[in-house]
Design an enzyme around this catalytic site. Structure first.
Site, short mmCIF file in Angstrom:
data_model
loop_
_atom_site.label_atom_id
_atom_site.label_comp_id
_atom_site.label_asym_id
_atom_site.label_seq_id
_atom_site.Cartn_x
_atom_site.Cartn_y
_atom_site.Cartn_z
N TYR A 1 13.08 -52.34 58.52
CA TYR A 1 12.21 -52.41 57.34
C TYR A 1 10.75 -52.18 57.70
CZ TYR A 1 16.23 -54.85 55.21
OH TYR A 1 17.48 -55.20 54.76
N LYS B 1 17.27 -58.37 61.51
CA LYS B 1 18.47 -57.60 61.83
C LYS B 1 18.13 -56.52 62.87
CE LYS B 1 19.48 -57.86 56.90
NZ LYS B 1 18.06 -57.85 56.49
N HIS C 1 22.87 -55.01 62.13
CA HIS C 1 22.62 -54.48 60.79
C HIS C 1 23.79 -53.64 60.26
CE1 HIS C 1 18.97 -53.35 58.07
NE2 HIS C 1 20.07 -53.47 57.36
#
Length: 279
Positions: free
Chosen positions: A55, A80, A113
């Site tokens: 992210y 993650k 992930h």
């Protein structure tokens, strides 16, 4: 402590760690907006933050935590592993990078992930996760987007059952078989894309329930997640929406309401298929 914080239930993971069932997700929140969004969420009563290396906003999450003034032990933090960092050694190194960006000595939950079965690295990655757990770098370890076959292989080739599996889950994709596997093996179900990116919010059953309770359709769906046992963490960077999302503890769906939402299941994914996604 806010009223919302007092009402958020906790679920005990299979190693005894408690996770708040309602959290705040930061997927697709721009890095420059993340700290403010996190701070707003914490002020609104959230105590569970979900981020990821992919992210690119872990630094903002850490900044928001520090700006909140809340004690670290009051906040549950998940990150993650990036897809290109799978492998035993890489997984360990990658968490060190996350801790530096977050400004933390430990995360509460570290997840693989995606399984990326074509790489065939997730078992070795998991063995690195086990070492990180034993070293105290994370309080719990889990996976994301794993199918039953991937979970079975971990069970056969490691000594640690994932604490959670974070999967796409919403009224249009309810994943009953996978959730039942989780229940039978002590794995907590976490729901990402809990509102199907808004695709389900015009469904008649949801709009009627929203009118019945004086809530939004999104709040009805989030309440449904809680009542069927999912950990859920909607994301928004809009302060009013952040506060609205957590305002779901003053009404309760009936069994009939939950059954009606159950009939919306269409096996529809808004995201990638874990069996074929290649990262």
């Amino acid at each position: 402590m806010t009223a919302q914080t007092q009402n958020v239930p906790e679920i005990e993971l299979n190693n005894g760690v408690a996770i708040p069932q309602f959290g705040f997700g930061v997927f697709q929140i721009p890095p420059e907006d993340t700290a403010e969004a996190v701070r707003t969420a914490l002020e609104a009563g959230y105590r569970h933050l979900d981020t990821a290396q992919l992210y690119d906003n872990e630094q903002g999450v850490g900044q928001g935590i520090r700006q909140s003034g809340l004690p670290r032990e009051e906040i549950f933090v998940t990150t993650k592993l990036a897809n290109d960092a799978q492998g035993h050694d890489n997984a360990i190194t990658a968490l060190e990078g996350s801790l530096q960006r977050l400004g933390l000595e430990q995360v509460d939950l570290y997840l693989i992930h995606w399984p990326l079965p074509h790489q065939d690295k997730y078992v070795r990655t998991w063995q690195g996760f086990e070492e990180l757990l034993h070293a105290g770098k994370t309080r719990a370890i889990g996976v994301s987007n794993f199918q039953i076959a991937h979970l079975e292989r971990l069970a056969e080739e490691s000594g640690t059952v994932p604490a959670v599996n974070q999967i796409e889950l919403h009224p249009a994709l309810q994943q009953a078989e996978l959730r039942e596997y989780h229940r039978a093996h002590g794995i907590v179900t976490e729901a990402w894309s809990p509102l199907a990116q808004g695709e389900v919010l015009e469904e008649q059953v949801l709009t009627e329930l929203a009118g019945k309770f004086g809530k939004t359709a999104a709040q009805v769906v989030l309440r449904w997640h809680l009542q069927i046992g999912n950990v859920v963490f909607p994301k928004s960077k809009t302060p009013d929406r952040i506060r609205e999302n957590i305002d779901v503890f003053d009404f309760e769906l009936s069994d009939e309401d939950i059954d009606a939402i159950g009939r919306l299941d269409a096996g529809h994914r808004t995201g990638f298929d874990p069996d074929t996604f290649r990262g």
